[in-house]
Design a protein around this motif. Structure first.
Motif, PDB file in Angstrom:
ATOM      1  N   GLU A 297       0.825  -1.213   0.000  1.00 50.00           N
ATOM      2  CA  GLU A 297       0.000   0.000   0.000  1.00 50.00           C
ATOM      3  C   GLU A 297       0.856   1.258   0.000  1.00 50.00           C
ATOM      4  O   GLU A 297       0.562   2.233  -0.700  1.00 50.00           O
ATOM      5  CB  GLU A 297      -0.928   0.002   1.226  1.00 50.00           C
ATOM      6  N   ARG A 298       1.915   1.223   0.793  1.00 47.05           N
ATOM      7  CA  ARG A 298       2.815   2.386   0.833  1.00 47.05           C
ATOM      8  C   ARG A 298       3.643   2.464  -0.449  1.00 47.05           C
ATOM      9  O   ARG A 298       3.827   3.537  -1.006  1.00 47.05           O
ATOM     10  CB  ARG A 298       3.738   2.311   2.062  1.00 47.05           C
TER      11      ARG A 298
ATOM     12  N   LYS B 213       4.052   5.919  -8.755  1.00 46.28           N
ATOM     13  CA  LYS B 213       2.942   5.358  -7.983  1.00 46.28           C
ATOM     14  C   LYS B 213       2.349   4.167  -8.730  1.00 46.28           C
ATOM     15  O   LYS B 213       2.502   4.056  -9.937  1.00 46.28           O
ATOM     16  CB  LYS B 213       1.873   6.415  -7.714  1.00 46.28           C
ATOM     17  N   ALA B 214       1.663   3.336  -7.954  1.00 43.48           N
ATOM     18  CA  ALA B 214       0.998   2.133  -8.474  1.00 43.48           C
ATOM     19  C   ALA B 214       1.968   1.185  -9.154  1.00 43.48           C
ATOM     20  O   ALA B 214       3.155   1.262  -8.987  1.00 43.48           O
ATOM     21  CB  ALA B 214      -0.140   2.496  -9.391  1.00 43.48           C
TER      22      ALA B 214
ATOM     23  N   LEU C 230      -0.793   4.187  -2.310  1.00 51.20           N
ATOM     24  CA  LEU C 230      -2.216   4.166  -1.981  1.00 51.20           C
ATOM     25  C   LEU C 230      -2.480   4.761  -0.601  1.00 51.20           C
ATOM     26  O   LEU C 230      -3.551   5.315  -0.344  1.00 51.20           O
ATOM     27  CB  LEU C 230      -2.743   2.723  -2.046  1.00 51.20           C
ATOM     28  N   GLN C 231      -1.501   4.601   0.290  1.00 49.20           N
ATOM     29  CA  GLN C 231      -1.594   5.217   1.610  1.00 49.20           C
ATOM     30  C   GLN C 231      -0.194   5.509   2.117  1.00 49.20           C
ATOM     31  O   GLN C 231       0.761   4.835   1.751  1.00 49.20           O
ATOM     32  CB  GLN C 231      -2.355   4.327   2.596  1.00 49.20           C
ATOM     33  N   GLU C 232      -0.072   6.536   2.945  1.00 47.62           N
ATOM     34  CA  GLU C 232       1.235   6.890   3.499  1.00 47.62           C
ATOM     35  C   GLU C 232       1.033   7.471   4.896  1.00 47.62           C
ATOM     36  O   GLU C 232       0.800   8.660   5.060  1.00 47.62           O
ATOM     37  CB  GLU C 232       1.968   7.884   2.584  1.00 47.62           C
TER      38      GLU C 232
END
Length: 281
Positions: free
Chosen positions: A179-180, A280-281, A184-186
């Motif tokens: 996720e990090r 990202k992603a 997606l989230q941090e």
């Protein structure tokens, strides 16, 4: 016998009486930086000293650094001596996070030329499940002299990582959660995402359901698949601040894939310079 990667609970228990063995409790919480020392005072393996990630195993944070800069090695050498570590000591490190924090001191000692250091497999939880000794008594320490033989080739700077990625001469492995890594989230750092061209291997994948490291052959297969058989010397590990990355580095050593390196500043340092690219992603 010298232990240089892992030591089992039974092996440590059998050697607790030895005066040339030094044990470190490295428990720590990123959410509460006093939690580890509190847990230590509430109970620890007999003889263990407490090593604090922020206070002793990192330098103060600067505007240009990540969250856990490498410590001043001269100061750490003095501290190790004060803790009773000599150059012939067998050191054992443990935590309650599968080795995520203990791995930092394991890596630091090896980088300082001290090979006889091992992470307690399964950590304090597995130790207690085996009903092995536990105490609140603080250790009686006889100071020693620790001489540092620092190998500065064991870590890379941000510029070295950037150049090596551009030349396609390294595989950069990020130990953070998917996720990090994907952005997606941090929950910790001000910018989300990852270094372009990095690959993701959460350090938790090195452990089984009991919190023990996977067998060496299994780890070897997994890392060789991830790196496409690139030589270990061309593999560099990172994470959020250069701490849990040491877990993947340890796993490669357990697997017999010796010689990978650390991007010590990691993500929290990478994003300090807004000119560095983010994926990202």
């Amino acid at each position: 016998m010298a232990y240089t990667t892992l030591i089992s609970a039974a092996e440590l228990a059998a050697n607790l009486h030895k005066s040339d063995w030094v044990i470190f409790d490295c428990r720590f919480s990123l959410a509460d930086d006093t939690a580890g020392s509190k847990a230590y005072r509430q109970g620890h393996i007999p003889g263990a000293r407490y090593a604090d990630l922020n206070q002793q195993l990192s330098a103060p944070v600067q505007s240009y650094t990540g969250r856990h800069p490498l410590p001043n090695f001269a100061a750490l050498s003095q501290q190790l001596g004060a803790w009773g570590v000599g150059n012939r000591s067998q050191v054992v490190v443990y935590d309650d996070a599968g080795g995520a924090f203990a791995g930092r001191l394991w890596w630091l000692l090896r980088t300082m030329g001290h090979q006889n250091v091992a992470v307690l497999d399964g950590g304090i939880q597995y130790w207690q499940k085996q009903n092995l000794p536990f105490t609140t008594v603080l250790p009686k320490i006889t100071p020693s002299h620790f001489r540092c033989y620092l190998d500065q080739q064991q870590w890379l700077s941000a510029a070295e990582v950037e150049n090596a990625l551009a030349a396609n001469s390294i595989t950069l492995i990020d130990a953070r959660t998917p996720e990090r890594f994907q952005g997606l989230q941090e929950p910790i750092d001000p910018v989300s995402g990852h270094v372009p061209k990095a690959v993701n291997r959460p350090f938790q994948l090195n452990l089984d359901k009991q919190g023990l490291f996977l067998p060496a052959e299994q780890l070897k297969t997994q890392f060789q698949t991830l790196t496409h058989l690139r030589p270990p010397a061309q593999v560099v590990h990172m994470c959020g601040s250069g701490v849990t990355a040491c877990h993947n580095l340890l796993a490669m050593e357990i697997a017999g894939l010796s010689g990978s390196k650390l991007y010590a500043g990691s993500w929290s340092e990478w994003i300090v310079n807004k000119n560095r690219p983010v994926a990202k992603a």
